[in-house]
Every structure is written in C-alpha cells, then in structure tokens.
Scaffold this active site. Structure first.
Site, PDB file in Angstrom:
ATOM      1  CD1 TRP A   1       0.681  -1.235   3.832  1.00 42.65           C
ATOM      2  CD2 TRP A   1      -0.851   1.584   3.250  1.00 42.65           C
ATOM      3  NE1 TRP A   1       1.127  -0.231   4.759  1.00 42.65           N
ATOM      4  CE2 TRP A   1      -0.013   1.153   4.469  1.00 42.65           C
ATOM      5  CE3 TRP A   1      -1.548   2.463   3.093  1.00 42.65           C
ATOM      6  CZ2 TRP A   1      -0.106   1.865   5.367  1.00 42.65           C
ATOM      7  CZ3 TRP A   1      -0.992   3.654   4.467  1.00 42.65           C
ATOM      8  CH2 TRP A   1      -0.643   3.317   4.927  1.00 42.65           C
ATOM      9  CG  ASP A   2       4.965   0.545   1.149  1.00 39.68           C
ATOM     10  OD1 ASP A   2       3.643   0.170   2.343  1.00 39.68           O
ATOM     11  OD2 ASP A   2       5.877   0.436   1.989  1.00 39.68           O
TER      12      ASP A   2
ATOM     13  CD  GLU B   1       3.039  -3.024   9.855  1.00 38.79           C
ATOM     14  OE1 GLU B   1       2.301  -2.995   8.377  1.00 38.79           O
ATOM     15  OE2 GLU B   1       3.920  -2.845  10.366  1.00 38.79           O
TER      16      GLU B   1
ATOM     17  CE  LYS C   1       6.556  -0.894  11.461  1.00 41.70           C
ATOM     18  NZ  LYS C   1       6.600  -2.700  11.280  1.00 41.70           N
ATOM     19  CD  GLN C   2       3.267   2.592   9.511  1.00 45.20           C
ATOM     20  OE1 GLN C   2       4.073   1.650   9.361  1.00 45.20           O
ATOM     21  NE2 GLN C   2       2.769   3.160   8.431  1.00 45.20           N
TER      22      GLN C   2
END
Length: 774
Positions: free
Chosen positions: A357-358, A488, A601-602
C-alpha cells in the site's frame, strides 16, 4: 545512527573501508534504471560479508511460505523478487594471488555515488598478503537511456611490482536469494554461449517460467592501447567466463571495459532472448564507455532540471533529499504499467520486492507532481488490471458478490503476504487505493478516469467494506472488529479509528463516483452495471446507512480521536520514558511486550488526519498530534514524513525539521539499523512529500493549487518545481520572501498563504513568508 558517510550536495561518499558496514554501503550505493538494478557489490571477488544482488523488474518467484498455508484463505506463497545474474563480476589474480579486499590491507578506499551524473565510482589501494600494492579505480552505471544496458570501467595499476595478471570477466546465474524460505535456488539453465571476449546465459525461473538472458562483452587496454588477447573460455552450470592472461608492468594501468545487458521474457519472446541480449551488448560495445557515460550524464541532468530540490545552508538536508529523489528515479520510470514499486526497489531482498500500500499512500504523490501524467495513471491502471484478483482474494476470505480486497503484498494481484495479522487484518490498504484514485482526479482534473477504470475499483472496494463491518444492536452503530491499523504494534484490535474512517470515506466517495459516471457517461455506466452485476439502489442504500452510522472512537475529555477500543486503558507512557538501550524497541523487546505497550510504530490516527486534513479543524489536528506524536517511536520508515507535514501545518517548525532529517537521512545514517537489507524506497517518496507538502505547504483543494511555504532557521533558501495540470511551477523561498514562478505560457490562479493570486504566464508572484504559530 551510523554517521560514516561524508556530507556532500551531489554525491554519497564513503572514505575508508569499514567491513562491518559493507552491507549497508552495498544498499546505499546501489544503481538502477527502472528495468533492473544492482547492489554495490565489488567487481573483484570478496570473501567477506556481502549480499550480492542484481534484480530484474517484474521477475519473481512464489516461494512457499513456511507458516499458515494450511489455514483457510492463507496465501500459499510469499512472492520474492529474484536475485538474478551477476553481470559486473571480474576476478583479478596476480601470479596466483587473488585480489580480495577481505584478505588485503585496504588503503585510500573511497566509494562515491555521483547522483548528478548517475554513476558509481570506487577507488582503493590494496596491499596484498605477498606485500604487493595495487591501485584500482572502478566506475559503473546502469543506463537510464538504454535501460537494458550497463557498463563498467575497471582500472588496475601495480604500484611496486610487475607480474602476470589473470583477468576473468564472467556472467553468473548460479545465484541465491538470501531470504529463500527453504534455501532453494530459483533459476534453471536454459542456454549459454561463450566466445573469445563475450558470454551469455539464459535461465528460467522455477514455477513462474520467466526467462532472462544476461550477456557481456569486454575489451582490455594497456598503456592506453587496446590489447589483443587469447581467452580461455569457461563454462559451468549457469555460468560463463573468459579468462585472459597478460603481463602487467609496475606503474602501467590495465583497463577493462565490460558491457552487459539484461533482457527478459517480460518484453521479448523466449526464443528471441539471446539474440536480443547479443544485440544490446553489441550496441553498448560499439557505442563505447565514455559515450554511454556522457549520454547518462545528459539524461540525469534533464531529470534534475525538472525535479531537483535545492536547499542552501544545510548540506546534510540537501544530500538527503537528492539521494531520495535519485533512488526513486532509479527504481521506477512509469513506462510499463505492469510494473510497480517495491519497498526496497533494486537495493535488497527484504519484503520480497513486491507491491505494498506504500505505492498509493506515499509514492503516488511524487510521480503525480514530478512526471508526466501518464506515469501516475499507470500506477492506477496497474491496480485496475488486478481487480479480478482482488475479488478472488476477498472470496478466499469468505466475501461475496464482487467485494474486492486488494493484497497487502503482491506481484500479480494475488495476496502473497505470510503474516496473519497483516494478511487478514491490515485491510486499510483498500482505502489507500481508493484514495489514490481520488488524489489523481483532484490533482489532474481528469474526472473521466472514473468512467474508464476508477468506478469499477471503487465499487469493488465499497462492497468489501459493506460486508466487513457488522451492526452492533447494543450500540446502534456499525463496527469493525479484528483489524490491524497502520500502527503494526497493535494487532487484532477492534474499531481502529483510521480503518473505520477510511471505510466510511470510501463508501461516500464510491457513491459520488457512481453519480458522476451515471450522469456524464450513461452508456459506460450501464455497461459497468451489467458487467459487475451492480444493483445501485439496494447497494448504495446500505452503503449510505453504514457511512452515516459507523462507530468512530473518540474521547471528549482529551478531545482526541481514539486509535482503537481500549487504547486509552494502557499505561500512557511517552517515548521520553524509554531508556536509550530500549531503542529501537522492535530489536530489543519481545513482540508480546510491544503489543501490550502504548508505543506506536507509525502514524495511525495521524495518517487519517494527513489524508483528510480538510475534514478537521486545526484544533482537532493539534490535540491529536500532541497526544500521539510523543508516543510514536517512528520505527516504520513511513512514519516521519507524515509528522513533518502535520508538524509544519501546526507551526511546529523544530519538530518538522527533526522529522525531515530523520526521513531524508533514514538510510544514509541507518536510523533503524536495517539499511543493510536494502534502502527504504517507498519512504523516500514520503521524504519528497514531507518537503513539498510540509515546508512548501502545497495542497490541491477545489481545483486550485495552494502554497503556504515557510523556511526553517537551519536553511538560507530552498526551491522546488512541480507539474500541475499542464503547468510547470517553481517555488522559491529565501529568508522571509516567497516567490512562485510560472514556467508556462498561460496564466494560473493559485492560493498563496490563503489569498487568491493571479500567476501570470511566464511570470512571478511574491509574498512575505507567513509562519504558523506552534
């Protein structure tokens, strides 16, 4: 962090050989041209720690997964980009003693990736065990003009001896993937040929039956004159070489010019491959190294003229952004709609080299604004052509009636990710693909894309969301259980805010798209209805109910959107509470401990606020940024860029600069101790977004391009260029003055710091920099 690379505006430079950092450097100094790429492995043999890698776009292997394949719906394989033939190798031997830097004392070692002209240069002096000292200069590149061709120049000078020298250029297809699940080799030999100064190997992948042919031809000079030679031809399984014995004299330079080509059955009939490879090699050999290098420099100059970002006063920041842009151009050109962008590009094997999906969430905006419109369109068409596979992926999980779940990882549209918490649960990926369609139309104004390709994809995605939610009678709302959001470090959670919100938006956008196509392209709309058996009134009625009644967790006391149910019940520590030895936590904590922690994480909630900034007021964005950013460890390469953009929006200039350096120099300084596996190509596009959308304040709302630039105190000036709807615009910020320049022969209305301005044809508008209050 490993700050061993020299800061330079146009080059990546390593001075001094550090064997324990060699794999990191092999990633960073990789070269490529969108068709194939090569890690920075040495030309001569090296018995030390190395990850040899040459990768061909679109060529993959379905490596049977080790875990989970027996579960219903679980992918049977993990798609891997394949390590392919080594084309750059030249073994050097002096009177029986091999040149091997793992066995030598290495002096004056220097490796330079010249980004301005697109080549890799390495120089060193080696003192061999015999005491002999030899100087080497090696230069190579993958041509971006002739994308099947690579060339290298290898210069050897004995400094204090004369002796016989054996030179053995080779092509080796007997290679391995380090990440092979079962230590399997993936290539079988089809054919090979070797002559006096050239050789070719054709090999085929197991299972997928792709074929590739790699060939070489070389010549040798001594004392500035071409040498005639006899060569001993070597043939082994999947290997050909030409071994040449010469005499070398003290102080005299021997130069090997090696020309190589990689061609595949993706582009030619299998029976033609060797002839096509021979023709490409012959073309390169005839053109000559210096001529090929000159056209390479011109082609890179043209790319930089169009897409360079210039920063004055901060060499580290300047080097970082150019490195990111350089690697993006080496990875993807957009000329082939069958190809996409792997998270590691051609720099390593981690993540299988597949599409994530990046691409839609991070890479798409870069190509949308810096390349011809067809490039971004091809990225969307790639997903359209995988729509049937997305429907099949959903069917494997129990969804029906044309619901589409795009894969988390893929080469051919089929899901090939082997971690259940991502394969089954990180379903927000569907939303990123729908968002890219919206972003393309918003940016280009090409609304017709909906009727041609986009609507079918949007309906498939909407059908998925309509089945994935469930109605809670107890709460009177639609909910979504058992998901993993962008963070994640939280698996199998209920009601991830970002996932629920983007599902709601997808349903609403699909309904808008249906109305547009039905009204403006009625014949095409009827064709789509019949093709996919779409029942408009029944299905959209359900979608509208879900979109209007989906549960979106929030906390009124804190004034924030809650990442997921139960998140606020955790111990609400911040990153400042971590000990230095805990970082990065994914390399120092157990997975159980990470999952129980509050650490992110992000960007997760903040990812949604970045996508849908215009849906929320500034105070809402500020409260959520202030709550979530201090709890984010940024251990995904995709995290810092989002925080730059939101930090800049909120006037957090120091935080924006901190996060910008982190994303721009993520690989150069090895922030997360993982660059040895390959560079983070997709986050490099995020770096471009961080700059243009963060510092440049670029947005497109209501068919109008908008800029709100500011400049950090660390810089004297900066400038960048973008394409927009046939216009070519340049933004310059120096001191406290902003200029927007129109390099097009027609005027354009823009928004500058919230004020509507007329930008004349080939003209300029100016304004004082407006700083937001943080």
């Amino acid at each position: 962090m490993k700050e061993y690379l020299k800061h330079d505006e146009w080059s990546i430079i390593e001075e001094g050989f550090i064997p324990e950092y060699n794999r990191i450097s092999e990633s960073i100094f990789s070269i490529g041209n969108g068709r194939f790429g090569q890690r920075a492995n040495f030309e001569e043999q090296y018995s030390g720690d190395t990850l040899p890698g040459n990768y061909l776009a679109g060529i993959y292997y379905p490596d049977k997964t080790k875990v989970g394949w027996w579960k219903i719906g679980y992918p049977e394989y993990f798609a891997k980009v394949l390590n392919a033939s080594s084309w750059a190798g030249i073994n050097i031997d002096f009177d029986g003693e091999a040149l091997d830097l793992a066995e030598c004392k290495v002096e004056d070692f220097r490796r330079e990736l010249n980004m301005k002209e697109g080549y890799l240069l390495r120089t060193f002096t080696a003192k061999m065990k015999s005491g002999r000292r030899v100087k080497v200069e090696a230069k190579r590149f993958c041509s971006i003009v002739r994308d099947e061709i690579a060339a290298l120049e290898y210069r050897i000078t004995p400094l204090d001896f004369s002796s016989p020298i054996n030179i053995t250029p080779y092509v080796d297809f007997d290679v391995e993937n380090e990440d092979s699940n079962y230590d399997e080799k993936f290539w079988v030999e089809v054919d090979k040929k070797v002559k006096r100064r050239q050789g070719y190997v054709t090999a085929e992948t197991k299972k997928t039956a792709f074929q590739a042919c790699t060939g070489m031809k070389f010549r040798i000079e001594q004392g500035g004159k071409e040498v005639d030679f006899d060569a001993y031809r070597i043939e082994k399984e999947k290997y050909v070489a030409c071994s040449v014995d010469l005499a070398c004299k003290e102080g005299e330079t021997t130069v090997i010019y090696k020309y190589a080509a990689n061609v595949t059955s993706l582009n030619y009939k299998k029976k033609e491959l060797m002839d096509r490879c021979k023709a490409a090699v012959k073309e390169a050999y005839k053109e000559g190294f210096q001529s090929l290098l000159r056209e390479q420099a011109i082609a890179w100059g043209n790319k930089w003229e169009e897409a360079d970002i210039r920063i004055e006063g901060d060499v580290a920041a300047q080097q970082g952004i150019r490195f990111n842009i350089f690697q993006l151009y080496q990875t993807y050109t957009g000329e082939d709609e069958r190809l996409n962008i792997g998270p590691k590009g051609f720099t390593g094997e981690k993540y299988g080299g597949s599409t994530y999906w990046d691409t839609e969430a991070y890479c798409f905006p870069f190509y949308l604004a810096t390349a011809d419109q067809s490039v971004a369109r091809n990225l969307l068409v790639y997903r359209y052509k995988h729509l049937q596979k997305a429907i099949e992926n959903a069917e494997k999980l129990g969804f029906t009636d044309g619901a589409a779940l795009y894969p988390m990882v893929t080469m051919n549209g089929e899901e090939s990710h082997n971690e259940w918490e991502i394969t089954f649960e990180e379903i927000h990926r569907n939303g990123a693909i729908a968002y890219a369609i919206y972003d393309y139309i918003r940016y280009t104004g090409e609304q017709e894309y909906l009727s041609e390709y986009g609507l079918e994809v949007l309906i498939g995605i909407a059908r998925f969301w309509a089945q994935r939610v469930h109605f809670s009678k107890r709460n009177g709302q639609y909910m979504m259980h058992g998901v993993t959001g962008p963070n994640e470090y939280e698996n199998n959670v209920n009601n991830n805010w970002y996932t629920n919100y983007i599902a709601k938006w997808c349903l609403e956008y699909a309904m808008e798209a249906i109305e547009y196509v039905a009204q403006n392209h009625p014949e095409r709309y009827q064709e789509i209805e019949e093709k996919i058996k779409f029942y408009r009134n029944t299905e959209t009625g359900k979608w509208k109910d879900i979109a209007g009644n989906i549960y979106l967790p929030k906390d009124d006391e804190l004034g924030i959107l809650v990442q997921h149910d139960g998140f606020l019940d955790k111990e609400l520590l911040t990153v400042d509470d971590l000990k230095p030895e805990d970082r990065p936590i994914n390399q120092n904590w157990s997975w159980d401990r990470i999952l129980r922690s509050v650490f992110i994480k992000q960007a997760d909630v903040l990812q949604g606020l970045y996508f849908f900034e215009d849906h929320f007021d500034t105070d809402t964005i500020r409260r959520n940024f202030d709550f979530y950013e201090p709890r984010t460890v940024h251990e995904s390469s995709l995290s810092p860029c989002v925080h730059v953009i939101l930090g800049a929006l909120l006037g957090r200039e120091e935080k924006a600069y901190e996060m910008y350096l982190r994303t721009a120099r993520l690989d150069l300084d090895d922030y997360n101790n993982d660059t040895e596996d390959g560079c983070h190509i997709t986050s490099m596009a995020g770096t471009w977004m961080a700059f243009v959308k963060g510092f440049g304040g670029m947005r497109v709302f209501n068919d109008t391009v908008q800029f709100s630039p500011f400049i950090t105190k660390n810089w004297q000036s900066y400038a960048f260029k973008v394409r927009f709807r046939g216009y070519y615009l340049e933004v310059k910020v120096a001191g406290e003055q902003t200029q927007i320049i129109n390099h097009t022969n027609k005027p354009l209305e823009i928004m500058l710091y919230g004020e509507r301005r007329e930008l004349p044809a080939n003209g300029t508008v100016e304004a004082a920099v407006v700083h937001r209050q943080g």
